[in-house]
Design a protein around this motif. Structure first.
Motif, PDB file in Angstrom:
ATOM      1  N   GLU A 167      13.715  -0.789 -10.739  1.00 58.28           N
ATOM      2  CA  GLU A 167      12.819  -1.328  -9.589  1.00 58.28           C
ATOM      3  C   GLU A 167      12.955  -2.694  -9.559  1.00 58.28           C
ATOM      4  O   GLU A 167      13.482  -3.340 -10.578  1.00 58.28           O
ATOM      5  CB  GLU A 167      11.423  -1.076 -10.204  1.00 58.28           C
ATOM      6  CG  GLU A 167      10.963   0.696 -10.102  1.00 58.28           C
ATOM      7  CD  GLU A 167       9.329   0.626  -9.883  1.00 58.28           C
ATOM      8  OE1 GLU A 167       8.585   0.144  -9.215  1.00 58.28           O
ATOM      9  OE2 GLU A 167       9.184   1.379 -10.967  1.00 58.28           O
ATOM     10  N   PHE A 168      12.751  -3.324  -8.184  1.00 57.93           N
ATOM     11  CA  PHE A 168      13.071  -4.578  -7.901  1.00 57.93           C
ATOM     12  C   PHE A 168      11.746  -5.294  -7.899  1.00 57.93           C
ATOM     13  O   PHE A 168      11.084  -5.081  -6.750  1.00 57.93           O
ATOM     14  CB  PHE A 168      14.047  -4.588  -6.927  1.00 57.93           C
ATOM     15  CG  PHE A 168      14.338  -5.961  -6.223  1.00 57.93           C
ATOM     16  CD1 PHE A 168      14.797  -6.862  -6.846  1.00 57.93           C
ATOM     17  CD2 PHE A 168      14.240  -6.013  -4.980  1.00 57.93           C
ATOM     18  CE1 PHE A 168      15.443  -8.359  -6.434  1.00 57.93           C
ATOM     19  CE2 PHE A 168      14.651  -7.584  -4.320  1.00 57.93           C
ATOM     20  CZ  PHE A 168      15.174  -8.332  -5.048  1.00 57.93           C
ATOM     21  N   TYR A 169      11.252  -5.880  -8.799  1.00 59.29           N
ATOM     22  CA  TYR A 169      10.202  -6.519  -8.811  1.00 59.29           C
ATOM     23  C   TYR A 169       9.805  -8.160  -8.421  1.00 59.29           C
ATOM     24  O   TYR A 169      10.839  -8.826  -8.486  1.00 59.29           O
ATOM     25  CB  TYR A 169       9.328  -6.459 -10.257  1.00 59.29           C
ATOM     26  CG  TYR A 169       9.158  -5.257 -10.750  1.00 59.29           C
ATOM     27  CD1 TYR A 169       8.363  -4.373 -10.440  1.00 59.29           C
ATOM     28  CD2 TYR A 169      10.086  -4.897 -11.993  1.00 59.29           C
ATOM     29  CE1 TYR A 169       8.266  -2.965 -10.969  1.00 59.29           C
ATOM     30  CE2 TYR A 169       9.726  -3.590 -12.468  1.00 59.29           C
ATOM     31  CZ  TYR A 169       9.038  -2.629 -11.943  1.00 59.29           C
ATOM     32  OH  TYR A 169       8.512  -1.549 -12.515  1.00 59.29           O
TER      33      TYR A 169
ATOM     34  N   ALA B  22       0.829  -1.298  -0.051  1.00 63.46           N
ATOM     35  CA  ALA B  22       0.001   0.118  -0.091  1.00 63.46           C
ATOM     36  C   ALA B  22       1.027   1.326  -0.030  1.00 63.46           C
ATOM     37  O   ALA B  22       0.489   2.422   0.588  1.00 63.46           O
ATOM     38  CB  ALA B  22      -0.988   0.007   0.983  1.00 63.46           C
ATOM     39  N   ALA B  23       2.064   1.208  -0.311  1.00 59.23           N
ATOM     40  CA  ALA B  23       3.003   2.214  -0.368  1.00 59.23           C
ATOM     41  C   ALA B  23       3.155   3.147  -1.707  1.00 59.23           C
ATOM     42  O   ALA B  23       3.872   3.958  -2.011  1.00 59.23           O
ATOM     43  CB  ALA B  23       4.309   1.768  -0.003  1.00 59.23           C
TER      44      ALA B  23
ATOM     45  N   GLY C 159       9.927  -0.733  -5.896  1.00 64.04           N
ATOM     46  CA  GLY C 159       9.260  -1.691  -6.302  1.00 64.04           C
ATOM     47  C   GLY C 159       8.868  -2.851  -5.340  1.00 64.04           C
ATOM     48  O   GLY C 159       9.184  -2.787  -4.305  1.00 64.04           O
ATOM     49  N   THR C 160       8.090  -3.795  -5.988  1.00 60.43           N
ATOM     50  CA  THR C 160       7.239  -4.648  -5.281  1.00 60.43           C
ATOM     51  C   THR C 160       8.143  -5.683  -4.386  1.00 60.43           C
ATOM     52  O   THR C 160       7.770  -6.064  -3.241  1.00 60.43           O
ATOM     53  CB  THR C 160       6.175  -5.487  -6.089  1.00 60.43           C
ATOM     54  OG1 THR C 160       6.897  -6.048  -7.364  1.00 60.43           O
ATOM     55  CG2 THR C 160       5.186  -4.456  -6.696  1.00 60.43           C
ATOM     56  N   ALA C 161       9.129  -6.169  -4.834  1.00 59.91           N
ATOM     57  CA  ALA C 161       9.958  -7.134  -4.270  1.00 59.91           C
ATOM     58  C   ALA C 161      10.761  -6.364  -2.919  1.00 59.91           C
ATOM     59  O   ALA C 161      11.052  -6.961  -1.902  1.00 59.91           O
ATOM     60  CB  ALA C 161      11.013  -7.624  -5.158  1.00 59.91           C
TER      61      ALA C 161
ATOM     62  N   GLN D 202       7.792   1.291   4.195  1.00 58.31           N
ATOM     63  CA  GLN D 202       8.596   1.315   2.829  1.00 58.31           C
ATOM     64  C   GLN D 202       9.222   2.781   2.494  1.00 58.31           C
ATOM     65  O   GLN D 202       8.553   3.572   2.301  1.00 58.31           O
ATOM     66  CB  GLN D 202       8.234   0.673   1.669  1.00 58.31           C
ATOM     67  CG  GLN D 202       9.047   0.606   0.468  1.00 58.31           C
ATOM     68  CD  GLN D 202       8.667   0.084  -0.652  1.00 58.31           C
ATOM     69  OE1 GLN D 202       7.089   0.265  -0.520  1.00 58.31           O
ATOM     70  NE2 GLN D 202       9.196  -0.472  -1.894  1.00 58.31           N
ATOM     71  N   SER D 203      10.783   3.044   2.790  1.00 58.62           N
ATOM     72  CA  SER D 203      11.124   4.229   2.176  1.00 58.62           C
ATOM     73  C   SER D 203      12.275   3.974   1.312  1.00 58.62           C
ATOM     74  O   SER D 203      12.930   2.964   1.176  1.00 58.62           O
ATOM     75  CB  SER D 203      11.505   4.861   3.511  1.00 58.62           C
ATOM     76  OG  SER D 203      12.942   4.436   4.062  1.00 58.62           O
ATOM     77  N   LEU D 204      12.893   4.987   0.905  1.00 59.56           N
ATOM     78  CA  LEU D 204      13.991   5.093   0.058  1.00 59.56           C
ATOM     79  C   LEU D 204      15.167   4.341   0.786  1.00 59.56           C
ATOM     80  O   LEU D 204      16.277   3.890   0.151  1.00 59.56           O
ATOM     81  CB  LEU D 204      14.322   6.313  -0.765  1.00 59.56           C
ATOM     82  CG  LEU D 204      13.018   6.676  -1.675  1.00 59.56           C
ATOM     83  CD1 LEU D 204      13.781   8.007  -2.167  1.00 59.56           C
ATOM     84  CD2 LEU D 204      12.892   5.546  -2.926  1.00 59.56           C
TER      85      LEU D 204
END
Length: 301
Positions: free
Chosen positions: A243-245, A11-12, A101-103, A81-83
């Motif tokens: 991004e890391f999916y 939900a981020a 990303g999602t992963a 979840q942050s950078l």
């Protein structure tokens, strides 16, 4: 394994195409968010806990919205979840504004989950059957080297209001995932379904299974995700849009021969809000489900 599974909610996200925080927008007859239907379905499918991954700026809003409704019904936890999450100092890039990303989001929940778990998007409606079939798998079938994905036929997960991105799956005779390709520009054109992204035109058969980001994992996957994340960071330090999916993780595990993914045929009903114009369609669909008795008049009574 008798542990009740956990529901991990992504939900981020920014909601860029939709133009707002669709994760906390009301769509049901009493202002229910789409996520509340997923949590309701998860509870009746035997899930014992829900973990929401959110950004710092919507954390309090999410707590105010969900905690009063869910108290006494299911255990609730929040993860940020942050950078900077799970990113060592050496790999932080001050120019980066896009989430990883999602992963990466799943990795952020590593310390909050020790049981089999499902992963969903906050802004997608997946349907009761999907939670039942995945809940059953997570209770009885999951192994450290066997995970799952609920498959949806591509024809049922398009938008009338623009193109969509979908993970298009190839599976073997045992209904296991062989591989997945992210197609970023899929739409219905006449009586065909066509992908025009990635510089090529591809027709996709209507019954082809796609991923709607509804996964089922053994907690052993956190070790695999951490390993791949440790490789992703140095390779992408200067690429601020990389991004890391989750599909990357799945494809890697399959190619390495370290895990298999069952494609579960529970995806019958799906809708979501990619575009603002999708909103009235979702509102009408939910109203019909309440009217038909699929959901009680008031979800939380």
């Amino acid at each position: 394994m008798n542990t009740k599974p956990t529901l991990l909610v992504l939900a981020a996200g920014m909601g860029s195409r939709y133009g707002g925080n669709k994760q906390i927008d009301g769509f049901g007859p009493h202002g229910e968010t789409i996520l509340e239907y997923s949590i309701y379905d998860a509870i009746r499918a035997g899930f014992g806990k829900v973990v929401l991954i959110v950004r710092e700026e919507i954390l309090q809003m999410a707590k105010d919205l969900f905690l009063p409704k869910l108290e006494g019904k299911i255990e609730v936890d929040f993860v940020l979840q942050s950078l900077d999450s799970f990113v060592p100092e050496a790999y932080r890039n001050p120019n980066r504004v896009k989430p990883y990303g999602t992963a990466h989001a799943v990795l952020c929940a590593k310390d909050a989950i020790s049981e089999p778990f499902a992963v969903i998007n906050a802004d997608d409606f997946y349907g009761r059957e999907a939670f039942e079939v995945l809940g059953k798998f997570l209770t009885n079938g999951v192994q450290p080297n066997l995970h799952a994905m609920v498959g949806y036929a591509i024809e049922n997960v398009l938008s009338e209001n623009g193109t969509v991105s979908r993970g298009v799956c190839t599976m073997n005779e045992a209904n296991q995932l062989v591989g997945m390709v992210e197609r970023t520009s899929i739409a219905r054109e006449g009586d065909k379904i066509v992908s025009r992204g990635e510089g090529e035109e591809i027709e996709i058969k209507p019954g082809t299974p796609v991923s709607m980001n509804f996964w089922g994992f053994h907690p052993a996957v956190f070790g695999d995700i951490q390993r791949m994340w440790d490789e992703f960071l140095p390779a992408n330090k200067e690429n601020i849009k990389s991004e890391f999916y989750i599909p990357t993780v799945a494809n890697n595990l399959i190619q390495e021969g370290k895990a298999a993914f069952e494609i579960l045929a529970g995806g019958k009903t799906w809708f979501g809000v990619t575009y603002t114009e999708d909103r009235p369609v979702v509102i009408a669909a939910l109203k019909n489900m309440h009217d038909s008795g699929e959901y009680p008049e008031n979800l939380w009574g």
